[in-house]
Design a protein around this motif. Structure first.
Motif, PDB file in Angstrom:
ATOM      1  N   TYR A   1      37.620  47.262  31.253  1.00 48.75           N
ATOM      2  CA  TYR A   1      37.731  47.324  30.102  1.00 48.75           C
ATOM      3  C   TYR A   1      38.551  47.005  30.111  1.00 48.75           C
ATOM      4  O   TYR A   1      39.609  46.432  30.596  1.00 48.75           O
TER       5      TYR A   1
ATOM      6  N   THR B   1      41.777  45.118  26.635  1.00 49.40           N
ATOM      7  CA  THR B   1      42.739  45.577  25.591  1.00 49.40           C
ATOM      8  C   THR B   1      42.358  45.002  23.758  1.00 49.40           C
ATOM      9  O   THR B   1      42.755  46.222  23.602  1.00 49.40           O
ATOM     10  N   ASP B   2      41.375  44.781  23.791  1.00 50.48           N
ATOM     11  CA  ASP B   2      40.987  44.576  22.226  1.00 50.48           C
ATOM     12  C   ASP B   2      39.450  43.755  22.478  1.00 50.48           C
ATOM     13  O   ASP B   2      38.700  43.955  21.513  1.00 50.48           O
ATOM     14  N   SER B   3      38.757  44.684  23.168  1.00 50.03           N
ATOM     15  CA  SER B   3      37.168  44.121  22.781  1.00 50.03           C
ATOM     16  C   SER B   3      36.647  45.326  23.689  1.00 50.03           C
ATOM     17  O   SER B   3      37.149  46.266  24.585  1.00 50.03           O
ATOM     18  N   ASP B   4      35.133  45.607  23.359  1.00 56.84           N
ATOM     19  CA  ASP B   4      34.123  46.489  23.245  1.00 56.84           C
ATOM     20  C   ASP B   4      33.895  46.028  25.255  1.00 56.84           C
ATOM     21  O   ASP B   4      34.030  45.512  25.584  1.00 56.84           O
TER      22      ASP B   4
ATOM     23  N   GLU C   1      42.160  37.522  30.822  1.00 54.00           N
ATOM     24  CA  GLU C   1      41.841  38.548  29.836  1.00 54.00           C
ATOM     25  C   GLU C   1      42.963  39.855  31.115  1.00 54.00           C
ATOM     26  O   GLU C   1      42.180  39.823  31.641  1.00 54.00           O
TER      27      GLU C   1
END
Length: 109
Positions: free
Chosen positions: A51, A53-56, A88
Motif C-alpha cells: 500500500y 500514500t498516493d497510489s493504488d 516511496e
C-alpha cells in the motif's frame, strides 16, 4: 515438536526502499525484507499486498514458505505483478493460509 506459532494476517505499516545504495551489490544493496517463520508441518502460501500514500495498492505477490522453515523476501526483488517502487513510503499486509510469524527488516547503505 514446536507448537503452532503465528497468525494468518500481518500488517506492517512501515517500508521504504531508497532510490540508490552505496554498498557493494548484492550483499549491501539497500532493501526492505520480510522474514517469515513457518513452524507447522504444512507449507504456507502467502499473499503480500503493498500500500502507498498516493497510489493504488499493488499485489498480491504470491510466495510460499515450506513446512518447518524460514524464508526471507526482499521487497525490491518482487517483480510480479510489478516491482515495488523505490523512493516511496509503503506499508504491507501479509496473508497466509496457515499461521506464520513475520518480521520486517531494513538495510540502508
Amino acid at each position: 515438536m514446536i507448537p503452532m506459532t503465528g497468525k494468518h494476517t500481518w500488517a506492517i505499516p512501515e517500508g521504504y526502499i531508497p532510490r540508490e545504495s552505496t554498498g557493494p551489490e548484492p550483499e549491501l544493496i539497500s532493501h526492505e525484507s520480510l522474514c517469515v517463520l513457518n513452524t507447522t508441518d504444512e507449507d504456507a502460501t502467502l499473499e503480500i499486498t503493498v500500500y502507498f500514500t498516493d497510489s493504488d495498492p499493488i499485489g498480491p505477490y504470491e510466495t510460499e514458505v515450506p513446512a518447518n522453515r524460514t524464508r526471507h523476501f526482499r521487497f525490491n526483488e518482487f517483480e510480479d505483478p510489478e516491482p515495488v517502487p523505490k523512493g516511496e513510503p509503503f506499508a504491507s499486509v501479509i496473508e497466509s493460509d496457515i499461521p506464520v510469524v513475520c518480521q520486517h527488516t531494513r538495510l540502508d547503505s
